[in-house]
Design a protein around this motif. Structure first.
Motif, PDB file in Angstrom:
ATOM      1  N   GLY A   1       0.859  -1.185   0.000  1.00 57.88           N
ATOM      2  CA  GLY A   1       0.000   0.000   0.000  1.00 57.88           C
ATOM      3  C   GLY A   1       0.892   1.229   0.000  1.00 57.88           C
ATOM      4  O   GLY A   1       1.841   1.307   0.761  1.00 57.88           O
TER       5      GLY A   1
ATOM      6  N   LYS B   1      -2.509   4.305   1.978  1.00 59.89           N
ATOM      7  CA  LYS B   1      -3.831   3.760   1.641  1.00 59.89           C
ATOM      8  C   LYS B   1      -4.340   4.240   0.300  1.00 59.89           C
ATOM      9  O   LYS B   1      -5.431   3.881  -0.107  1.00 59.89           O
ATOM     10  CB  LYS B   1      -4.843   4.154   2.723  1.00 59.89           C
TER      11      LYS B   1
ATOM     12  N   ASN C   1      -3.799   0.361  -3.215  1.00 55.01           N
ATOM     13  CA  ASN C   1      -3.876  -0.850  -2.395  1.00 55.01           C
ATOM     14  C   ASN C   1      -2.741  -1.815  -2.608  1.00 55.01           C
ATOM     15  O   ASN C   1      -2.269  -2.003  -3.732  1.00 55.01           O
ATOM     16  CB  ASN C   1      -5.170  -1.609  -2.715  1.00 55.01           C
TER      17      ASN C   1
END
Lengths: 63, 465
Positions: free
Chosen positions: B351, B357, B360
């Motif tokens: 990630g 975030k 992914n």
């Protein structure tokens, strides 16, 4: 008196250098695009066949 | 009570954002973007791009927006089943994505619209082809201004492609390190001198990098200079054509890498190979998966067996040449179920981005219905010293079913791997293998391959039962 062009709020920062390079390219390439667009017409000036109309965006969508 | 959450990657653009509600993906279109959105939908551009399968289609959604104070509309785009990122693509995948972006930009100008960003993350592979997934990427075109997305295009597409074609095909992995594309000064330093002999690369990378550096201290002066001049539509088209030529001129042939010619120098007799195909088909028939991950898939020979059953098949391999060959075949066959990507299983995509975030990790994009690990185990366990128990635990997190081929030490491939190193793998044998997988999987079928020393297993995840 200052005169500012109203620029829409851009979330992407384009960078000043990038702006200027494009203007430089516009000068260098502008001639090229114009020539390409009117190439057929230029050819007839020198005794070629009848021109087909050329479009700047004549690509098929399936390319 | 409905649960909705904004996607962690979707925060930079005030025009709108993606959110999920009860498992469905939606995009909120903000009032800020109303005029541009209406122009996209009413001018004919939306229909044209969707018909050409260049833009992801969407429906207007009747649900309540995630942030009503800002909202104009909510739309529901068709969902891309498996997300991939440009640092996972082969050369031609990135090139096709670049050419698509330019083609969309050129078409958009005919309808009074223009792309306001040119991020490689706006492109996804959907049904075998690259498509633009960011429907809010268009803005009303105002003649006179240069392309605001030009810098981003050069960093996300042109620079990595040039590095791949002229330096080393592995250099698109720099996109994993630099979240907004390869910095142009870095690309300029890394590219060989001969890149300066191509006008497009000279202008859009080298001169561009110099201009960025030169004018970084004087933004106001540069901007006012820029605004004073005009950048006509014809100049714009010329710029796009120039970028297109620069991208088209970059070429790379997948030859001479370690695994690219794998099947030509293969270990299987014809009979063993045919039997393996039959066994895999038998297993696929039993499982009937909807989504398959083929790990270490090489050029996708066995991935295609899965794709032919109608499953969406992600076909991953560490070797960019193998993935490139796979993708070229996908294009030639117009295959819609097969998605080749470059993944190093000993170091799969993590990630990254804000809060790690935005993009992914590879393993977070599951679960798959079926994972295939053919002719793979020995590369991980022997070449990379991964204990069999750790392999089993990792595979158990990926999906419900597993087709896995155990390759014993007697096999000539493993002999070759052990030639140059000490054999420190006492537990690497059939019994050790079955023992390592037993805590996580139930073996449903086990088939030794005739004419070879290998065994194929169909296993079901204990956690799914």
């Amino acid at each position: 008196m200052y005169h500012f062009l109203v620029m829409p709020l851009l979330y992407l920062d384009p960078g000043s250098g990038s702006f200027l390079i494009q203007l430089l390219m516009a000068v260098l390439l502008g001639a090229g695009v114009a020539i390409r667009m009117y190439w057929a017409k230029i050819k007839t000036l020198f005794g070629g066949k009848k021109p087909e109309p050329t479009q700047p965006t004549d690509e098929k969508d399936e390319e | 009570m409905k649960s909705s959450s904004r996607l962690s990657a979707s925060f930079r653009d005030p025009s709108g954002f993606l959110f999920t509600q009860d498992g469905t993906l939606y995009r909120q279109v903000n009032q800020f973007y109303q005029k541009d959105y209406d122009q996209l939908m009413q001018s004919g551009l939306y229909e044209r791009l969707v018909k050409a399968r260049k833009l992801i289609p969407h429906q207007e959604a009747g649900i309540n927006p995630a942030e009503p104070g800002l909202a104009y509309r909510v739309i529901q785009p068709e969902r891309v089943e498996f997300i991939t990122y440009p640092y996972e693509w082969s050369f031609t995948q990135l090139k096709d994505a670049a050419l698509l972006t330019l083609s969309i930009q050129k078409t958009a100008l005919e309808y009074g619209l223009s792309l306001k960003d040119a991020s490689a993350y706006n492109i996804q592979f959907y049904r075998g082809r690259p498509v633009l997934i960011d429907s809010l990427s268009f803005e009303i075109y105002q003649e006179g201004k240069p392309w605001v997305a030009y810098r981003q295009f050069c960093q996300h597409f042109l620079a990595p492609l040039a590095l791949m074609a002229l330096r080393d095909v592995r250099l698109n992995q720099l996109l994993r390190v630099y979240i907004d594309g390869v910095p142009l000064d870095l690309a300029s330093e890394l590219l060989p001198f001969r890149s300066r002999l191509q006008f497009g690369l000279l202008a859009h990378i080298h001169l561009h990098a110099s201009a960025q550096k030169k004018y970084s201290d004087t933004p106001d002066q540069a901007k006012s200079q820029a605004q004073g001049k005009s950048f006509t539509k014809m100049s714009f088209v010329g710029l796009i054509d120039s970028l297109k030529n620069a991208v088209s001129g970059l070429k790379w042939e997948p030859k001479g890498t370690e695994w690219g010619d794998y099947y030509d120098a293969t270990n299987y007799t014809r009979e063993a190979f045919d039997q393996k195909v039959q066994v895999v088909k038998e297993f696929l028939e039993k499982v009937q998966p909807k989504q398959v991950w083929d790990l270490g898939a090489n050029t996708g020979v066995f991935s295609r067996l899965a794709a032919e059953t109608g499953a969406l098949t992600v076909s991953s391999d560490i070797d960019p040449a193998a993935v490139e060959k796979n993708y070229r075949k996908v294009r030639a066959d117009k295959a819609t179920n097969l998605l080749p990507i470059v993944i190093d299983l000993t170091n799969p995509s993590p990630g990254i981005g804000w809060d790690n975030k935005e993009r992914n990790a590879f393993y977070e994009r599951g679960p798959a219905d079926l994972v295939m690990a053919l002719a793979l185990v020995h590369h991980l366990a022997i070449s990379n010293n991964v204990p069999l128990a750790d392999l089993a635990r990792t595979f158990a997190q990926l999906g419900r079913w597993l087709i896995i081929e155990f390759v014993p030490k007697e096999d000539s491939q493993v002999q070759r791997l052990l030639m140059t190193r000490l054999d420190i793998f006492p537990g690497y044998n059939k019994e050790g293998f079955e023992e390592a997988f037993a805590p996580y999987f139930n073996v449903q079928i086990c088939r030794p391959l005739e004419g070879s020393k290998r065994t194929l297993y169909l296993m079901e995840n204990k956690a799914s039962v």
